[in-house]
Every structure is written in C-alpha cells, then in structure tokens.
Scaffold this active site. Structure first.
Site, PDB file in Angstrom:
ATOM      1  N   LYS A  28    -115.891  31.279 -14.472  1.00 51.53           N
ATOM      2  CA  LYS A  28    -114.564  30.962 -13.956  1.00 51.53           C
ATOM      3  C   LYS A  28    -114.110  29.572 -14.422  1.00 51.53           C
ATOM      4  O   LYS A  28    -114.921  28.658 -14.579  1.00 51.53           O
ATOM      5  CB  LYS A  28    -114.636  31.023 -12.421  1.00 51.53           C
ATOM      6  CG  LYS A  28    -113.310  30.896 -11.701  1.00 51.53           C
ATOM      7  CD  LYS A  28    -113.531  31.073 -10.199  1.00 51.53           C
ATOM      8  CE  LYS A  28    -112.250  30.943  -9.400  1.00 51.53           C
ATOM      9  NZ  LYS A  28    -112.476  31.184  -7.964  1.00 51.53           N
ATOM     10  N   SER A  82    -109.374  34.138  -6.115  1.00 48.23           N
ATOM     11  CA  SER A  82    -108.982  33.381  -7.277  1.00 48.23           C
ATOM     12  C   SER A  82    -109.846  33.644  -8.514  1.00 48.23           C
ATOM     13  O   SER A  82    -109.531  33.151  -9.600  1.00 48.23           O
ATOM     14  CB  SER A  82    -109.031  31.883  -6.943  1.00 48.23           C
ATOM     15  OG  SER A  82    -110.339  31.473  -6.575  1.00 48.23           O
ATOM     16  N   SER A  83    -110.928  34.416  -8.376  1.00 46.52           N
ATOM     17  CA  SER A  83    -111.771  34.740  -9.537  1.00 46.52           C
ATOM     18  C   SER A  83    -111.236  35.979 -10.240  1.00 46.52           C
ATOM     19  O   SER A  83    -112.003  36.862 -10.659  1.00 46.52           O
ATOM     20  CB  SER A  83    -113.228  34.957  -9.099  1.00 46.52           C
ATOM     21  OG  SER A  83    -113.683  33.906  -8.278  1.00 46.52           O
ATOM     22  N   ILE A 138    -114.011  30.802  -1.339  1.00 47.65           N
ATOM     23  CA  ILE A 138    -113.812  30.003  -0.128  1.00 47.65           C
ATOM     24  C   ILE A 138    -112.956  30.754   0.897  1.00 47.65           C
ATOM     25  O   ILE A 138    -112.729  30.269   1.989  1.00 47.65           O
ATOM     26  CB  ILE A 138    -113.180  28.628  -0.464  1.00 47.65           C
ATOM     27  CG1 ILE A 138    -113.385  27.636   0.694  1.00 47.65           C
ATOM     28  CG2 ILE A 138    -111.696  28.775  -0.825  1.00 47.65           C
ATOM     29  CD1 ILE A 138    -113.019  26.208   0.368  1.00 47.65           C
ATOM     30  N   GLY A 139    -112.513  31.951   0.531  1.00 50.82           N
ATOM     31  CA  GLY A 139    -111.739  32.767   1.467  1.00 50.82           C
ATOM     32  C   GLY A 139    -111.738  34.239   1.083  1.00 50.82           C
ATOM     33  O   GLY A 139    -111.033  35.049   1.671  1.00 50.82           O
ATOM     34  N   GLY A 140    -112.536  34.564   0.049  1.00 49.78           N
ATOM     35  CA  GLY A 140    -112.591  35.929  -0.452  1.00 49.78           C
ATOM     36  C   GLY A 140    -112.438  36.001  -1.956  1.00 49.78           C
ATOM     37  O   GLY A 140    -112.264  37.078  -2.528  1.00 49.78           O
ATOM     38  N   SER A 141    -112.544  34.856  -2.638  1.00 44.54           N
ATOM     39  CA  SER A 141    -112.191  34.767  -4.057  1.00 44.54           C
ATOM     40  C   SER A 141    -113.146  35.454  -5.018  1.00 44.54           C
ATOM     41  O   SER A 141    -112.821  35.612  -6.187  1.00 44.54           O
ATOM     42  CB  SER A 141    -112.034  33.297  -4.467  1.00 44.54           C
ATOM     43  OG  SER A 141    -110.928  32.730  -3.835  1.00 44.54           O
TER      44      SER A 141
END
Length: 594
Positions: free
Chosen positions: A157, A232-233, A253-256
């Site tokens: 990433k 985000s990934s 950090i939240g589901g990325s």
C-alpha cells in the site's frame, strides 16, 4: 483667545470629516489590496499543487513505462513462458516451486509484472512501479538460506515506507518527500526473500473507504468498473482480485483491509495492533491512541494469509522492532480441528446491512453448525456508543482540524467533498445542527456531536478510560457466552462509485474491532442473488433515515458480486482467527462446488 486655540489645533481637528473620509479610503484600499494579495497567494498555491500533481503523474507514467519495457525485454529473452499456470498457483505451492527451483524468480516476477500492468490499465490500482525490484531479484540469489517468501513478488500500500519512494497517503502535501529508509515490514519481507514490485493507490487522506485522490485518480473494482474496490487499501484489493498480485499488504484503522477484501472478493486479515511492526508506516495523522491501526496481509485465500504471517513473525521482526512481542506463528493452533464455540450476529444494532449480508451470516452459521461447531447468538454491547463516543471522537479528537489543514493544502477530490464539508463546519454550528436534526435524524445528530472532538486534555484522558472500560465490557460478554470466536457481517457488497463519503458511519461493523483491537478477517462466502436484489427493494434499514436510503442506493444492481463475512478472535489470537477463517472458507467452497 479662541483664535489662538484654533491656531494651535492640529489640522485634522479643524476638518475632521475630510480626514475621516481619507482614512476610510485608505482602509478600503488596504482591504482591497489585502484581499487581492490573499486571492493571488491562494491561486499561486493551487497552481503549485497542480504542477506537483502533474509531475507526480508524469513520474508514475514513466515508472509504468519502465515496468512495461522490463516485461517486454524478459519476454523477448524468454519466449513461451506459461503465464497462466504461474498466475493460477496458490502462494504456498508457488513458494515451494521457487524453493526447489522448478520455477525461477525472474519468470514469476515478470509474469506478475505483466499481469499487474493489465489490471492497472483497467482499474488504475497501481500508484507506482518499484524499479528496485530488479536489484532485489539479484539480491535474493545471493542469500545463502532461502526465506519462506523466496522469490514471491508482492504489492504494498502507498504509505508503507519504501526507501526512495513517496508515501503520499493520497495527499499532495506529501509529494516530493521521499522515504529515507524501508519500513520494518518491507525489511523483513526482503529478508524472507519477497520482492516488492509495486505500490498501490489509496483514497485522499486514507480516512475513507473509497479509493480516489486528486493526484492519481479513481481506482475501480475489477469485478465491476462502476463500483469502487473499497478503501483505504483499495488499490491492493483491486490488484489482487484482478490477479496482478499474489500477496499484498494494507493497513486498517476502521476496516481498511477488511472492506476492500469484502468488496473485491478476496481474503484479508487485520491483526491485533502490535503483532506486526508499524514502524515506517506513514499516516496523515500519527499518534492516535484511542483507536488502534495496524498493517496486515491480503491474498486470494486464507492459507496464503497464514503462510505470510508465519514468514513475518520471525526473529528479524522481533529484533528490528522490539515493541513487537516475540510470538512466532503457532502452527498447532492454525492446524487445530476441535469444535469451536462460535458467537454470531447479523446486525450490530447501528447499521442494518443489505439482505445478502445477513443471508451470508446465517448460511455460514448453518454450515458451521452442521460441521459440528456450536453456534451461540451474540449481541455486541452498545455499538452506537462505540461508534460515536469512542471511534469517531478518538479519530477526530481535535474536531478534525489537523486533517482539515491537510485538505486546505490540497485540491479536494470530488469523491471526498461530502466528508470534507462536514469537517469544515464550525464546532458550534455542528452542535446547533445536531440539536435541530436530532428528532428526525438521531444518528446524524450523534455523528455531528462526535465530530466536535474532545474539549481538553482532561477530556481526552477520560475518553481513553472509556475505551478501556468498553474493552472490559465486551470481553465480559464474550466470556459470559464462553466464546472461542465470533462470526459477523462485514460491509458489502461493493458500493457504486462516490457513495462511501456519503455514508461514512456504515463502517460500524468493522470499526468496532479497531476500537476493541481484536484480530478480524474477511472471507468471501457467496454472491448476491436475484432474490437478494428483490429483497433489497423492501429494505428500510434500522431507522429509515437518509443514510439507510443511501446504503440501499449504493449496493443496488450487485447481482453476481461477492459477499463476505467477518471472523473475529480475542487479542493476540491471530492463529485462531485464521483457523476459523479457514473453516469458513472450506465449508463455503464445498457448497459452491456441489
């Protein structure tokens, strides 16, 4: 005497109005010139950003051109390479063939480079080529001992530090700042013989589950180009799902990691924060302690994730980063077969996910029960509280001001404008708006109050205490039910482009396990059916508010797309989490093969 006084008076006192008029003209002129200077500086700033973006795109295109030339050179020198056979091999089998030298690292690397070029032409998932991979190819030949990942090409990433390359986080602010050394993760991967060959795209600032930024543009889902790959990934998810990488690394950090894995139909693991080193992984905001972020692997199957974790949890990792607990991979736990006590739920009570997602959970629970495991209904406590008071206030403890300064130095990506608009609203206005909308849109009211952040250091300490208290409350419920693991929904199927920024709170199903810092993974188990689509037309959500309506719109027309479930374990039990994921994967595949 009056005449003497008049003579002694200053000129401005004799004709005050004329001087006041003159002062007003001066003030007006100064105001106009200041405004003009401000606008000129702002214009110059935007032009500078545009030049930086243009230069970054040009460098990216040059890098992809280098990548293409390298592939063509290899193909000319090695005609007849069986690319399809190489691309179809599972990770462990590919590693074995490389170790026994029935396949060469050159053949594998250039095969994946060629496929990655095809995938990124279709989806825009690769952010940059890593030309040093060709040097790394030569380096692994010199290694006396072959690591577990010997010759395996991998993708990473955007913000996982690689020496001499950018870590942009999707922000123009970080253009021009090259990383001075490899992250610990990259160093360990190289020691194990892996060859990082591309960096993948991310959303602007990383705080979104779309995958678009103003520098490198929108990444599309390889399964449906009208939809995003998650974030985000997201670049990782798209590249792996498209077949352009066999193993990739994201952050969460939240589901990325889990959301792109769900949207793209692959597997992903978010470990306990600290199980893998975060050293050298750059974020737009570092130092957030209330919510734990971590790096983790993404791949086509669960065995690949386990193989990767086994390779990473080695002496090199523990020595390079002493903050990582020296816990090698426990193969015995992963290979275990004893029946499990499995808690499950189909909704967290905060966001009701689409019918296909609830069906996936119930279908998987039934398969697990038939296989001899014990299934126990579980209700996660106070998810609305965890979402607003713990997660959002932890991420945006400063009211989003630091993140907003990043956006102010950038050109805001159109996909993120709804999200940035909420951040720009003054705290006082947010609180007033929250009171106004609360009667008919209570979730938005709580969301607005949470985005105001915490008011003082004392409040921040109190917030940390609340997070710890919630950890204990959740674990108490877990132990009360005597659970080994937990089965629950993950956000999906893939959203149409542009929707993630409009319904950020829909990530409650994944962010819960960042607040708790539990390991959690995603496994695809089924696909959206016509019956799911028909049931979706009657979907009203939990509250029937605009967010529920947006969620319905976001997933419409997804027939045939993958649907996943989420598997969770207690902290530091990655091996058990992966063992559970493997069981879910195996049972689901058996059903699909019948």
């Amino acid at each position: 005497m009056l005449q003497d006084v008049l003579i002694m008076m200053p000129e401005w006192m004799k004709q005050p109005w004329s001087y006041i008029k003159m002062d007003l003209r001066v003030i007006f002129a100064l105001a106009c010139s200041s405004s003009a200077a401000f606008l000129a500086l702002k214009w110059m700033g935007r032009e500078r950003i545009k030049r930086q973006i243009k230069e970054a795109r040009s460098k990216r295109d040059h890098g992809l051109g280098q990548m293409e030339k390298a592939v063509q050179r290899f193909k000319l020198e090695n005609p007849g390479t069986q690319s399809a056979c190489i691309l179809s091999l599972p990770l462990a089998e590919l590693a074995e063939k490389l170790k026994e030298e029935s396949l060469s690292p050159e053949t594998v690397l250039y095969t994946y480079m060629e496929k990655a070029l095809i995938v990124t032409q279709e989806t825009n998932c690769v952010r940059d080529f890593i030309p040093e991979c060709e040097h790394q190819l030569q380096e692994i030949k010199k290694q006396k001992a072959k690591g577990l990942l010997h010759g395996i090409p991998i993708s990473i990433k955007d913000h996982i530090g690689y020496k001499g390359h950018l870590s942009t986080c999707g922000l123009a602010h970080f253009l021009g700042v090259l990383q001075e050394e490899d992250s610990v993760l990259v160093k360990v991967l190289k020691r194990q013989g892996a060859i990082p060959f591309v960096l993948t795209n991310v959303p602007q600032s990383l705080f979104n589950y779309d995958c678009s930024n103003s520098i490198f543009g929108q990444t599309m889902n390889p399964l449906d180009h009208k939809r995003g790959p998650g974030g985000s990934s997201g670049g990782e998810g798209a590249l792996i799902a498209g077949g352009g990488s066999i193993l990739g690394f994201g952050s969460d950090i939240g589901g990325s990691i889990r959301i792109p894995s769900s949207f793209c139909g692959i597997c992903g693991l978010k470990p306990t924060a600290g199980r893998l080193s975060n050293s050298g992984v750059k974020g737009p905001i570092d130092g957030i302690l209330s919510v734990a972020g971590t790096v983790g692997p993404m791949a086509r199957d669960v065995d690949s994730l386990a193989f990767c974790m086994k390779a990473l949890l080695c002496e090199d990792m523990f020595q390079m980063d002493p903050t990582v607990p020296p816990m090698p991979f426990n193969e015995e736990v992963y290979a275990g077969s004893a029946p499990l006590q499995i808690g499950y739920y189909d909704t967290d009570g905060y966001f009701l996910l689409p019918p296909c997602m609830r069906r996936a959970v119930h279908k998987t629970a039934m398969l697990l029960q038939e296989a001899g495991h014990r299934l126990i209904p579980f209700t996660p406590p106070s998810v609305d509280y965890a979402m607003d008071e713990l997660f959002l206030k932890g991420i945006f403890a400063d009211g989003g001001s630091f993140l907003l300064t990043m956006f102010e130095k950038d050109i805001v990506d159109p996909r993120l404008k709804p999200q940035v608009t909420w951040l720009r609203i003054q705290k006082t206005v947010k609180r007033v708006l929250a009171k106004i909308v609360k009667p008919w849109f209570p979730r938005l009211a709580s969301h607005l109050n949470a985005l105001c952040g915490v008011r003082s250091v004392k409040n921040l300490w109190e917030h940390h205490e609340k997070v710890m208290a919630y950890h204990q409350k959740f674990i108490d419920e877990w132990r009360k039910c005597q659970l080994d693991v937990l089965l629950c929904p993950v956000l999906g199927p893939a959203f149409l482009l542009g929707y993630p920024a409009k319904i950020l709170p829909a990530v409650s199903c994944t962010m819960l396990y960042n607040v708790l810092n539990f390991p959690a993974g995603t496994v695809p188990v089924t696909t959206v059916t016509e019956a799911d689509e028909e049931e979706l037309r009657c979907y009203r959500g939990l509250c029937g508010d605009p967010w529920d309506k947006k969620l319905q719109e976001a997933v419409e027309g997804a027939v045939g797309l993958p649907v996943a479930v989420q598997c969770v374990a207690l902290p530091w039990q990655e091996e058990l989490c992966l063992r559970f994921m493997k069981e879910v994967e195996k049972l689901s595949q058996e059903v699909r093969q019948k």
